[in-house]
Write an enzyme that holds these catalytic residues in place. Sequence first.
Site, PDB file in Angstrom:
ATOM      1  CD1 TRP A  23      -2.329   1.516   0.373  1.00 12.12           C
ATOM      2  CD2 TRP A  23      -1.677   1.959   2.179  1.00 12.12           C
ATOM      3  NE1 TRP A  23      -3.618   2.337   0.332  1.00 12.12           N
ATOM      4  CE2 TRP A  23      -2.789   2.670   2.060  1.00 12.12           C
ATOM      5  CE3 TRP A  23      -1.722   1.848   3.810  1.00 12.12           C
ATOM      6  CZ2 TRP A  23      -3.506   3.837   3.480  1.00 12.12           C
ATOM      7  CZ3 TRP A  23      -2.053   3.139   5.022  1.00 12.12           C
ATOM      8  CH2 TRP A  23      -2.636   3.639   4.632  1.00 12.12           C
ATOM      9  CG  ASP A  31      -1.937  -2.868   6.868  1.00  9.91           C
ATOM     10  OD1 ASP A  31      -3.337  -2.675   7.632  1.00  9.91           O
ATOM     11  OD2 ASP A  31      -1.629  -2.075   6.237  1.00  9.91           O
ATOM     12  CB  ALA A  72      -7.163  -2.719   6.437  1.00 11.79           C
ATOM     13  CE  LYS A  83      -9.865  -0.479   3.788  1.00 17.70           C
ATOM     14  NZ  LYS A  83      -9.656   0.595   2.537  1.00 17.70           N
TER      15      LYS A  83
HETATM   16  C1  LMR Z   1      -6.654   2.788  -0.493  1.00 18.24           C
HETATM   17  O1  LMR Z   1      -6.063   1.439  -0.741  1.00 18.24           O
HETATM   18  O2  LMR Z   1      -7.584   2.048  -1.750  1.00 18.24           O
HETATM   19  C2  LMR Z   1      -7.961   1.924   0.541  1.00 18.24           C
HETATM   20  O3  LMR Z   1      -6.681   1.512   2.017  1.00 18.24           O
HETATM   21  C3  LMR Z   1      -7.505   3.538   1.706  1.00 18.24           C
HETATM   22  C4  LMR Z   1      -6.467   4.636   1.314  1.00 18.24           C
HETATM   23  O4  LMR Z   1      -6.911   4.911   2.683  1.00 18.24           O
HETATM   24  O5  LMR Z   1      -5.871   4.359   0.704  1.00 18.24           O
END
Ligand code: LMR
Length: 394
Positions: free
Chosen positions: A127, A208, A210, A243
């Site tokens: 991410w 992590d 999520a 989520k």
């Molecule tokens: C994403 O990866 O799109 C989500 O986790 C939202 C974000 O805050 O980036």
Amino acid sequence: MFETLTEQPADKILQLMQMYREDPREGKIDLGVGVYKDATGKTPVMRAIKAAEKKLWEEQDSKAYTGLAGDPAFADAMINLVLSDSVARENIAAVATPGGTGAVRQAFELARLAKSDVRVFVSDPTWPNHVSILKYLGIEVVTYRYFDGETRGVNFEGMVEDLAKAGPGDIVLLHGCCHNPTGANLNLTQWQEVVDLLNKTGSVPMIDIAYQGFGDGLEEDAAAVRLVASSVPECLIAASCSKNFGVYRERTGLLMSIAADASKTKLNQGTLAFLNRQNYSFPPDHGARVVTMVLNDPALRADWQAELEEVRTSMLGLREQLASELQRLSGSDRFGFIAQHRGMFSRLGASAELVQKLREDHAIYMVGDSRLNIAGLNKTSVPILAEAIIKVGI
Ligand code: LMR
């Protein structure tokens, strides 16, 4: 003083959200930011959350501060959801945080406080905000191989080779389930190998999580985090409720810090509370409170689980539809990975140019690294996307 400020790098995901909003074309398709959308394109408030909020409005008689760690009942309920009884409660320190991102940020700060020259190993890719926060904090980032551009699965051999280079006290950041941005995940045998490696190198896992409940089911998605947390001496876990409870804007998350020995928990708990105090003092309460109400009330919990299961299976259905549509149009199995991936995302493995072409020629928005949000699709838009993918030559 402001004249010394320079432009900060824009977040690619949020930038894309903005571009989509500004696009006047009818029929545009948003597969960007990781937000669940139902078949009508809405991000609903989940039924059980709405019911808990109603009850809270009726019953809550004070908005006075909670503790620095948030409401302990929230920590207990979330620890139970994520870890079940895999780790003794007395070994776990936990604080509520503003969303999963707050937990991630606090975990990095904790690691740096414990070891000023800590390195954090992150999957390639991960991410983007993981890397952005680490850089902002001045923490060294080391990437480990993860995504195999050929198979669109995990390059497990490369991953293991790279993680063997982590040293004692280095942090290894792992996605508990539903890897973001790729959708490619380890199986439990591979997780066990990772555990063995962590124990061999003395590096500390930070998980992590999520998207629990978005992959193979609530329990199934927690299997890896439970395995890791119960097999290593120390572990950090950042859990998000954004989520799976659909409470994105309420900023609801939990950071857990697990020690080998319960005598360390008091110090860990105190350190986490200190970090909360320094950064934002008391964590937000509304989302945490309604999540706690949902988890602790059998009827609300059952309804939440049923709705989450609908969300999960609808995404699986869309994956299968897209994979088979692409198989039909391409006359090959090369898109089969879309049905194998789990969670909200899949990385197509297409170049940034082709992603741009999808956006410019077909008004289809996905992140530049070719990550698409499966939940942004519906039965009608799947064939449109499949045709566009073939047309632009992915
Ligand atoms: C994403 O990866 O799109 C989500 O986790 C939202 C974000 O805050 O980036």
